[in-house]
Design an enzyme around this catalytic site. Structure first.
Site, mmCIF file in Angstrom:
data_model
loop_
_atom_site.group_PDB
_atom_site.id
_atom_site.type_symbol
_atom_site.label_atom_id
_atom_site.label_comp_id
_atom_site.label_asym_id
_atom_site.label_seq_id
_atom_site.Cartn_x
_atom_site.Cartn_y
_atom_site.Cartn_z
ATOM 1 N N CYS A 48 0.984 -1.069 -0.097
ATOM 2 C CA CYS A 48 0.007 0.099 -0.099
ATOM 3 C C CYS A 48 0.997 1.200 -0.020
ATOM 4 O O CYS A 48 2.126 1.092 -0.400
ATOM 5 C CB CYS A 48 -0.938 -0.018 1.110
ATOM 6 S SG CYS A 48 -0.270 0.220 2.819
ATOM 7 N N ASN A 90 2.445 1.468 4.398
ATOM 8 C CA ASN A 90 2.685 0.407 5.099
ATOM 9 C C ASN A 90 2.182 0.321 6.526
ATOM 10 O O ASN A 90 2.899 -0.313 7.353
ATOM 11 C CB ASN A 90 4.130 -0.150 4.763
ATOM 12 C CG ASN A 90 4.362 -1.722 5.231
ATOM 13 O OD1 ASN A 90 5.414 -1.830 5.794
ATOM 14 N ND2 ASN A 90 3.497 -2.569 4.898
ATOM 15 N N CYS A 126 -1.553 0.378 7.355
ATOM 16 C CA CYS A 126 -2.858 0.156 7.269
ATOM 17 C C CYS A 126 -3.167 -1.130 6.682
ATOM 18 O O CYS A 126 -3.268 -2.268 6.964
ATOM 19 C CB CYS A 126 -3.797 1.310 6.758
ATOM 20 S SG CYS A 126 -3.619 2.549 8.335
ATOM 21 N N ARG A 127 -3.073 -1.014 5.314
ATOM 22 C CA ARG A 127 -3.881 -1.858 4.451
ATOM 23 C C ARG A 127 -2.635 -3.071 4.101
ATOM 24 O O ARG A 127 -3.294 -4.300 4.466
ATOM 25 C CB ARG A 127 -4.310 -1.266 3.127
ATOM 26 C CG ARG A 127 -5.618 -0.371 2.994
ATOM 27 C CD ARG A 127 -5.743 0.487 1.683
ATOM 28 N NE ARG A 127 -4.692 1.281 1.469
ATOM 29 C CZ ARG A 127 -4.284 1.936 0.615
ATOM 30 N NH1 ARG A 127 -5.287 1.878 -0.715
ATOM 31 N NH2 ARG A 127 -3.514 3.074 0.201
ATOM 32 N N SER A 128 -1.635 -2.831 3.949
ATOM 33 C CA SER A 128 -0.774 -3.828 3.515
ATOM 34 C C SER A 128 -0.227 -4.812 4.782
ATOM 35 O O SER A 128 -0.187 -6.111 4.392
ATOM 36 C CB SER A 128 0.407 -3.288 2.745
ATOM 37 O OG SER A 128 1.264 -2.420 3.341
ATOM 38 N N ASP A 149 -8.323 3.439 1.357
ATOM 39 C CA ASP A 149 -7.333 3.569 2.577
ATOM 40 C C ASP A 149 -8.197 4.143 3.666
ATOM 41 O O ASP A 149 -8.857 5.298 3.574
ATOM 42 C CB ASP A 149 -6.387 4.972 2.143
ATOM 43 C CG ASP A 149 -5.257 5.066 3.283
ATOM 44 O OD1 ASP A 149 -5.472 4.483 4.390
ATOM 45 O OD2 ASP A 149 -4.222 5.487 2.602
#
Length: 156
Positions: free
Chosen positions: A8, A11, A13-15, A124
């Protein structure tokens, strides 16, 4: 060993959430010793930091522990060391494709391609509320199942 990198922007939140969700599903599968995973960001804004506290709390509620992860930026060698690099959205995919060397070993794509019934971009949640982190978890659980099924088919 198949190596997968989730990507993301920062690095945090999402990934890292994708890494935690996929790690949990992987651990319960027959492929647990055949696949290695990591996560990174296309921007190095948070290098060395743990995942966002809200992402960590939402993940923990579902049994995923992100607390040992630390943010890092995508490195040039990732394009050779990983077999599959999966972006959370089109912007990060575009950044990865622009940066990848012409002879990159890694296949680069969108994680949500493995969950075709869902939107193709993981939003996000950083500037939103708790519901955004829950939505991201729902999406990543679905995509992780699809990815694991695909990897099981291709490794047979």
């Amino acid at each position: 060993m198949t190596r997968v990198l989730f990507v993301c922007l920062g690095n945090i939140c999402r990934s890292p959430t994708a890494q935690g969700v996929f790690a949990s599903q992987l651990q319960a599968s027959a492929l647990q010793h055949e696949i290695s995973i990591d996560s990174a960001g296309t921007g190095g804004y948070h290098t060395g930091e743990p995942p966002d506290q809200r992402a960590t709390a939402a993940a923990l509620k579902r049994g995923y522990d992100l607390r040992m992860q630390r943010a890092r930026a995508v490195a040039d060698e990732d394009f050779e060391q990983f077999d599959l690099i999966l972006a959370m959205d089109q912007s990060n995919l575009d950044n990865l494709l622009a940066r990848a060397p012409a002879n990159a070993r890694a296949r680069i794509g969108l994680l949500m391609d493995y969950a075709p019934d869902w939107p193709q971009e993981v939003p996000d949640p950083y500037f939103g509320g708790e519901a955004g982190f829950e939505q991201v978890l729902d999406m990543l659980e679905a995509a992780s199942r699809g990815l694991l099924e695909d990897l099981a088919r291709t490794s047979c």
